[in-house]
Enzyme design. Structure first.
Site, mmCIF file in Angstrom:
data_model
loop_
_atom_site.group_PDB
_atom_site.id
_atom_site.type_symbol
_atom_site.label_atom_id
_atom_site.label_comp_id
_atom_site.label_asym_id
_atom_site.label_seq_id
_atom_site.Cartn_x
_atom_site.Cartn_y
_atom_site.Cartn_z
ATOM 1 N N TYR A 71 40.111 19.573 -0.818
ATOM 2 C CA TYR A 71 39.779 20.821 -0.129
ATOM 3 C C TYR A 71 40.446 21.974 -0.868
ATOM 4 O O TYR A 71 41.623 21.881 -1.229
ATOM 5 C CB TYR A 71 40.270 20.766 1.322
ATOM 6 C CG TYR A 71 40.036 22.037 2.114
ATOM 7 C CD1 TYR A 71 38.752 22.404 2.517
ATOM 8 C CD2 TYR A 71 41.097 22.868 2.462
ATOM 9 C CE1 TYR A 71 38.538 23.561 3.253
ATOM 10 C CE2 TYR A 71 40.891 24.035 3.201
ATOM 11 C CZ TYR A 71 39.610 24.369 3.594
ATOM 12 O OH TYR A 71 39.393 25.527 4.322
ATOM 13 N N ASP A 120 45.029 22.977 -8.306
ATOM 14 C CA ASP A 120 45.189 23.683 -7.037
ATOM 15 C C ASP A 120 46.497 23.226 -6.393
ATOM 16 O O ASP A 120 46.578 22.181 -5.753
ATOM 17 C CB ASP A 120 43.998 23.384 -6.128
ATOM 18 C CG ASP A 120 44.103 24.126 -4.795
ATOM 19 O OD1 ASP A 120 45.120 24.812 -4.577
ATOM 20 O OD2 ASP A 120 43.178 23.996 -3.970
ATOM 21 N N LYS A 129 50.585 28.961 0.642
ATOM 22 C CA LYS A 129 51.567 28.341 1.538
ATOM 23 C C LYS A 129 53.018 28.730 1.227
ATOM 24 O O LYS A 129 53.465 29.791 1.623
ATOM 25 C CB LYS A 129 51.361 26.826 1.572
ATOM 26 C CG LYS A 129 49.910 26.486 2.011
ATOM 27 C CD LYS A 129 49.721 25.053 2.392
ATOM 28 C CE LYS A 129 48.267 24.685 2.560
ATOM 29 N NZ LYS A 129 47.793 24.567 3.913
HETATM 30 N N1 PMP Z 1 43.781 24.543 -1.487
HETATM 31 C C1 PMP Z 1 44.454 23.537 -0.911
HETATM 32 C C2 PMP Z 1 44.895 22.376 -1.750
HETATM 33 C C3 PMP Z 1 44.747 23.576 0.442
HETATM 34 O O1 PMP Z 1 45.421 22.563 0.997
HETATM 35 C C4 PMP Z 1 44.312 24.688 1.210
HETATM 36 C C5 PMP Z 1 44.596 24.802 2.693
HETATM 37 N N2 PMP Z 1 45.028 23.704 3.338
HETATM 38 C C6 PMP Z 1 43.606 25.699 0.564
HETATM 39 C C7 PMP Z 1 43.365 25.613 -0.783
HETATM 40 C C8 PMP Z 1 43.111 26.904 1.323
HETATM 41 O O2 PMP Z 1 44.191 27.692 1.690
HETATM 42 P P1 PMP Z 1 44.068 28.724 2.919
HETATM 43 O O3 PMP Z 1 43.968 27.892 4.161
HETATM 44 O O4 PMP Z 1 45.334 29.526 2.826
HETATM 45 O O5 PMP Z 1 42.863 29.540 2.689
#
Ligand code: PMP
Length: 430
Positions: free
Chosen positions: A135, A235, A263
Site C-alpha cells: 500500500y 516507500d 509517519k
Molecule cells: N506508504 C506506506 C508504506 C504506508 O504504510 C502508508 C500509510 N499507511 C502510506 C504510504 C500512505 O500514507 P498516508 O496515510 O500518510 O497518506
C-alpha cells in the site's frame, strides 16, 4: 459512535479505524501517554497501533510536546521559507546519505504520488510497477490490483482498479507484480522493456501484515530496474526511522533512486516527504518541469514535531531496545499460542510485528490473506477486553514504541494467554 456514524462514512476518517475486519465498535480515544491510550471512559490500553507508526517515542513525549508548543507560539503557518524546514531536512538527509535533496509534503499519499510523477517526468515513461498487497496511499494510480490472470498469463490481462472511482485508464498505467517473486518483475519488464518509469515497493511490507523481503527479491529489484533504466522507489513511509535510523535502506543496504517518508518524520503531525539525488530532485518545480506544491507543506508546527522526534531518536537510539522488546513479545506470543494449541506464524522485523493465524509461513500476499481471520478477530477482541490495543485488522503491523517496557510486556503476555485461547475456539487456519 452513533454521532460519528451520522457525521462520517462508517463513523471514521480513515477506513481501518471502523473495525470492519474484526467487528464491534472502536473505543473513542481521549488521550495518550507514553505506551498507553485512554478511552473517553478513562480505560487504559497498552497501544500497539501508535497512530499506525508515527509514535515511536510513545504518546505525548514531553520534549516533542514542548517543541510543538513553542513553534505554535511563533505562528501556525507562513507559506514561506523558515528555518525548521531546513533543520528537519538536514536530519532526514543525514540518515539517508544517498539522498541529497528532499521535498516536504503533508502525507504519505502525497509523497508516493509526487515521487511517481517525478519518476515519470525524469524518464519520460508512463508505466509504473507496484506489488500486490503493498500500500502506498490512496492516489488513483496506486489503488490498482492485478487483473484476473495477469501474472498467470504473462501480464497481458492488465490491471484493474481496486476502488470505485479509479478510471480503468489509470489502472492501465500500473502493472502489478508479486512481492518476493523476482520472475514476476522480469515478466513485466520483458513485456514492457522501455515503458516502465519506476518500481515502487515497501522494503518491509507492513500493509499485508509484516512480510520481510527475501535477499533474492531485493537483488532482483535493483538489477532489473537498473538494466531497464527504470527508477527504484523505496516507500519508507512506515519503515523510515523505525527499522533503523536510516530505515530499511540502512538495514538492508538498499540503493533506491527515490525514497518516500511519512509517519515518524512528522512525530505524529501530518508530514510526508520524498527525496533522492540532486540531479533527480532538481527536476521538481520550481527548479524543474515536474510540478508539485502544497499550502501547508513544511508547516512549522509539523516540522517542529518531526525535528524533536528525530533529535530524540538520534540522541537516544531506541533500536536495540525495540528489538529486545520485539523478541520477547514474539517468543511470549509463540508460547501462548502453543499452550492454546493454535497455529500461528509470526513475522517480525524490529518493532513491526504481525501474528498470522496460519500454519504456513507468510511470504506473499496470497499466504497472508489465506490466514484465519476469525481466529484473529477473537484474538483481537480478547486483547482489547484485557486492555491491549492491537491493530484491528489481521493484515496490519503492530508497532512497538520506545515507551513500551517490562510492565507493558507482562500485561500484554498475560492478556495473550486468554487471547490465544479465544483464537483457538475458531479452529486452526490453513
Ligand atoms: N506508504 C506506506 C508504506 C504506508 O504504510 C502508508 C500509510 N499507511 C502510506 C504510504 C500512505 O500514507 P498516508 O496515510 O500518510 O497518506
Amino acid at each position: 459512535m452513533q454521532r460519528a456514524l451520522k457525521l462520517f462514512p462508517g463513523g471514521v476518517n480513515s477506513p481501518v479505524r471502523a473495525y470492519q475486519a474484526v467487528g464491534g465498535k472502536p473505543p473513542f480515544i481521549a488521550r495518550g501517554e507514553r505506551a498507553l491510550v485512554f478511552d473517553v471512559d478513562d480505560n487504559p490500553f497498552i497501544d500497539y497501533v501508535g497512530s499506525w507508526g508515527p509514535m515511536i517515542l510513545g504518546h505525548a513525549h514531553p520534549q516533542v510536546v514542548e517543541a510543538v508548543q513553542s513553534a505554535a507560539q511563533r505562528g501556525l503557518s507562513f507559506g514561506a521559507p523558515h528555518q525548521l524546514e531546513l533543520e528537519l531536512a538536514e536530519r532526514v538527509l543525514e540518515a539517508y546519505p544517498a539522498c541529497e535533496m528532499i521535498r516536504f509534503v503533508s502525507s504519505g499519499t502525497e509523497a508516493t504520488m509526487s515521487a511517481l510523477r517525478l519518476a515519470r517526468g525524469f524518464t519520460g515513461r508512463d508505466l509504473i510497477v507496484k506489488f500486490r498487497g503493498n500500500y502506498h496511499g490512496h492516489a488513483d494510480g496506486l489503488l490498482v490490483e492485478a487483473g484476473s490472470g495477469l501474472l498467470a498469463t504473462g501480464g497481458t490481462a492488465g490491471s484493474a482498479p481496486s476502488s470505485a472511482g479509479v478510471p480503468q485508464a489509470f489502472a492501465d498505467l500500473t502493472l502489478v507484480a508479486e512481492y518476493n517473486d523476482p520472475s514476476s518483475i522480469e515478466q513485466l519488464f520483458s513485456l514492457h522493456p522501455r515503458s516502465i518509469a519506476a518500481v515502487i515497493f515497501e522494503p518491509v511490507v507492513g500493509n499485508t501484515g509484516v512480510i520481510p523481503p527475501s535477499p533474492a527479491f531485493l537483488e532482483a529489484l535493483h538489477t532489473i530496474t537498473r538494466q531497464h533504466g527504470a527508477l527504484l522507489i523505496a516507500d519508507e513511509v512506515m519503515t523510515g526511522f523505525r527499522l533503523a535510523k536510516g530505515g530499511a535502506v540502512e538495514r538492508y543496504g538498499l540503493k533506491p533512486d527515490l525514497v518516500t517518508w511519512g509517519k515518524i518524520i512528522g512525530g505524529g503531525l501530518p508530514v510526508g516527504a520524498y527525496g533522492g539525488t540532486g540531479a533527480l530532485m532538481q527536476q521538481v518545480a520550481p527548479s524543474g518541469p515536474v510540478y508539485q506544491a502544497g499550502t501547508l507543506s513544511g508547516n512549522p508546527v509539523a516540522m517542529a514535531a518531526g525535528l524533536a522526534t528525530l533529535r530524540l531518536l538520534s540522541e537516544h537510539p531506541p533500536y536495540a531496545q525495540l528489538e529486545a522488546y520485539g523478541q520477547e513479545l514474539e517468543s511470549g506470543l509463540r508460547i501462548a499460542a502453543e499452550r492454546a494449541g493454535v497455529a500461528i506464524n509470526i513475522n517480525r522485523v524490529g518493532s513491526m510485528i504481525t501474528v498470522f493465524f496460519s500454519k504456513t509461513p507468510v511470504t506473499s500476499y496470497n499466504t497472508a490473506v489465506s490466514s484465519n481471520r476469525k481466529a484473529f478477530s477473537h484474538f483481537f477482541h480478547a486483547l482489547l477486553d484485557h486492555g491491549v490495543y492491537w491493530p484491528p485488522s489481521p493484515f496490519e503491523a503492530a508497532f512497538i514504541s520506545a515507551a513500551h517496557g517490562q510492565k507493558e510486556l507482562a500485561i500484554t503476555l498475560a492478556a495473550a494467554e486468554t487471547a490465544m485461547a479465544a483464537a483457538a475456539t475458531a479452529g486452526n487456519g490453513s
